[in-house]
Design an enzyme around this catalytic site. Structure first.
Site, PDB file in Angstrom:
ATOM      1  N   ASP A   1      28.751 -40.477  -4.260  1.00 53.88           N
ATOM      2  CA  ASP A   1      28.102 -41.631  -5.131  1.00 53.88           C
ATOM      3  C   ASP A   1      29.321 -42.418  -5.420  1.00 53.88           C
ATOM      4  OD1 ASP A   1      27.095 -42.980  -7.104  1.00 53.88           O
ATOM      5  OD2 ASP A   1      26.897 -41.479  -8.475  1.00 53.88           O
TER       6      ASP A   1
ATOM      7  N   LYS B   1      33.225 -52.024  -7.714  1.00 55.15           N
ATOM      8  CA  LYS B   1      32.090 -52.180  -7.043  1.00 55.15           C
ATOM      9  C   LYS B   1      31.337 -53.448  -7.235  1.00 55.15           C
ATOM     10  CE  LYS B   1      27.817 -49.056  -7.054  1.00 55.15           C
ATOM     11  NZ  LYS B   1      27.324 -47.714  -7.303  1.00 55.15           N
TER      12      LYS B   1
ATOM     13  N   GLU C   1      20.523 -45.232  -4.716  1.00 57.56           N
ATOM     14  CA  GLU C   1      21.051 -44.508  -5.690  1.00 57.56           C
ATOM     15  C   GLU C   1      19.706 -43.458  -6.440  1.00 57.56           C
ATOM     16  OE1 GLU C   1      23.692 -46.558  -8.075  1.00 57.56           O
ATOM     17  OE2 GLU C   1      25.010 -46.363  -6.251  1.00 57.56           O
TER      18      GLU C   1
ATOM     19  N   ASP D   1      17.844 -46.091 -13.793  1.00 57.87           N
ATOM     20  CA  ASP D   1      19.095 -45.800 -13.566  1.00 57.87           C
ATOM     21  C   ASP D   1      20.288 -46.896 -14.044  1.00 57.87           C
ATOM     22  OD1 ASP D   1      21.746 -45.555 -12.441  1.00 57.87           O
ATOM     23  OD2 ASP D   1      21.069 -45.591 -10.133  1.00 57.87           O
TER      24      ASP D   1
END
Ligand code: AMP
Length: 531
Positions: free
Chosen positions: A8, A70, A171, A193
């Protein structure tokens, strides 16, 4: 073949996991910790630090400590979000020739993919040290709402780290896989999330080992960092009000304030009040100034409630697309560190009229799910047969007058393939330009451009006569291929959707070479500094 691990690659923290028997397990980093800050730092003496080491010296080296990379992956320098981000981060960005983003470390310019690769290499090294065997293959996770460029950039980062990506999974889907393995029952599940930089809501159906994503929606620029920034602004404003001094331009002070803000935010998930104490934050002839403020949980909620509210319409939309009602949801899973904030739990419980499932740690659940997926691909987990994910954003092409024609609708189960017929607009038109876009707007220029290619040698004919079939293919990683075919001549032209930006294979090879040769000096005594 070595062992496959799940990674992850988070905005703020990253985590790796492997499968032991049928059980996914976290791989601790070289310091023995389950998660690693997604931070890379370049010191003045030429060392490269990763993770906690990098984070620890961020305050004294803010311009060369790269975090939240990211958020830059697969994006264009001129995007509004990037320009806004540049004003808030202490490190410098610049524009590549193709409009992509570069990160400036003194005179060296690195791509976001390279920085991500450094984090991935560190995780690979941790895994190899912990498992005692070579790791070459990974399952890597991305936010469900990542577009094609962002997915491709993630894959390229893994390639630079010399890791083969067996599958890119979303994810929330990954979180659901981790949940499914520990519960093994049929259910309709909502995954909310919110990590450091992105927000996704996903609805899935688990039925006899088949994980079917019904719909997914989200915002790749909404996450924990936005909460931190609100506290930072609150501290800067109150300092300004009390002293008349604006310290928002002082990068060292800003970095200290940012760290203190994040720490206070975390504390306030468990306490009702937190003290923020930053001595000697500013000095001039008149003396030194300090920040000493108390922030209550209620104040934090007031500062950030709009960010939580911003996530709610996405839930409604994804529910509509799934043809579900809140009452039909059996399980609500919270993923991402930011969901530890009590008011988020409260709002989500109220929305679904159900307490969220908190059995698995929200920081680790995504990596655990990726490890489960490695077991599925290797055939080690027999009762989990199929993962049916969806494409999060519609794909199509531009036609006349800036019109966007969708060929694959969002939330279509992948892998998928669809063909649509088009024609020419001019007499004797010998060439058509296929402009591939991703987005939901009917106006082509409002969507994200993915690639452009020409189909040439079309047989001369009056406008509207030639039939040009355009085919879109999306693979299990959510990545697209597009072909155009002139049905009269059989001439075909196609493209893997990537060339209008991102790194070419040649560039990736060059970076790997550079990395192997060791662009930066590293300290051989300290394992965590090596890649
Ligand atoms: P992730 O990307 O899932 O690791 O999430 C990281 C984000 O979660 C960061 O913005 C953290 O500040 C935030 N976070 C971690 N722990 C907490 C906590 N206890 N309360 C609130 N936010 C947290």
């Amino acid at each position: 073949m070595g062992r496959v691990i799940g990674i992850d690659l988070g905005t703020t923290y990253s985590c790796a996991a492997y499968l032991e028997g049928n059980e996914p397990k976290i791989i601790p980093n070289l310091e023995g910790l389950p998660t690693t800050p997604s931070v890379v730092s370049f010191t003045n003496s030429g060392e490269r630090l990763i993770g906690n080491l990098a984070l620890r010296q961020a305050m004294t080296n803010p311009e060369k400590t790269i975090f939240a990379v990211k958020r830059l992956m697969g994006r264009k320098f001129d995007a509004d979000e990037i320009q806004d981000m540049q004003s808030k981060i202490p490190y410098r960005l610049s524009k590549a020739e193709n409009g992509d983003i570069l990160i400036d470390i003194d005179s060296i310019k690195l791509t976001p993919q390279e920085i991500s690769a450094m984090i991935l290499s560190y995780l690979k090294k941790c895994a190899e040290s912990y498992l005692g065997e070579e790791v070459k293959e990974v399952i890597i996770t991305v936010p469900a709402h990542f577009n094609d460029h962002q997915r491709q950039a993630t894959k390229d980062a893994a390639k630079i780290a010399e890791l083969e990506v067996l599958r890119v999974i979303n994810e929330p889907t990954s979180a659901c896989l981790a949940y499914g393995i520990s519960n093994k029952k049929n259910a309709t599940v909502a995954v909310y999330d919110m990590g450091g930089g992105t927000f996704d809501i996903t609805f899935l159906e688990i039925n006899e080992g088949i994980f079917h994503v019904l719909a997914t929606n989200g915002n790749s620029f909404l996450g924990g960092e936005d909460f931190d920034n609100r506290i930072v602004k609150w501290l800067l404003d109150s300092f300004n009000k009390e002293t008349g001094i604006d310290i928002s331009y002082d990068k060292f002070a800003l970095q200290r304030i940012k760290e203190a803000a994040e720490k206070a935010k975390r504390e306030l998930s468990f306490t009702l009040e937190s003290e923020i104490n930053l001595p000697f934050i500013y000095s001039d002839e008149s003396g030194s100034k300090h920040i000493k403020k108390n922030l209550t949980r209620k104040e934090l909620e007031d500062l950030t409630i709009d960010l939580i509210q911003k996530s709610i319409p996405y839930i409604g939309q994804a529910l509509d697309e799934s043809k579900l009602e809140p009452e039909l949801i059996d399980e609500v899973i919270l993923v991402g560190g930011q969901t530890r904030m009590p008011i988020i739990k409260k709002k989500i419980s109220e929305y679904f009229r159900k307490e969220p499932n908190e059995k698995i740690n929200p920081d680790e659940i995504v990596a655990l799910g990726a490890a489960v997926q490695s077991g599925v691909l290797e055939g080690k987990i027999a009762d989990l047969v199929l993962l049916l994910d969806v494409t999060p954003i519609s794909l199509g092409i531009e036609t006349e007058n800036d019109t966007f024609v969708k060929i694959i609708d969002k939330n279509t189960t992948i892998p998928t393939k669809k063909t649509m017929a088009f024609t020419t607009v001019e007499n004797n038109q010998r060439r058509v330009r296929i402009h591939v876009l991703q987005g939901e707007s009917k106006i082509a220029s409002e969507n994200t451009p993915l690639a452009v290619f020409d189909l040439v040698g079309i047989e001369g004919a009056p406008a509207g006569v030639p039939q040009i079939d355009v085919t879109f293919e999306i693979d299990a990683d959510g990545l697209a291929k597009v072909y155009a075919k002139d049905m009269a001549t059989g001439r075909k032209q196609g493209i893997d959707v990537r060339p209008s930006s991102g790194l070419s294979n040649y560039q990736i090879e060059e970076i790997i070479k550079r990395t192997r040769e060791g662009q930066f000096k590293v300290d051989e005594d300290d394992e965590t500094r090596l890649l």
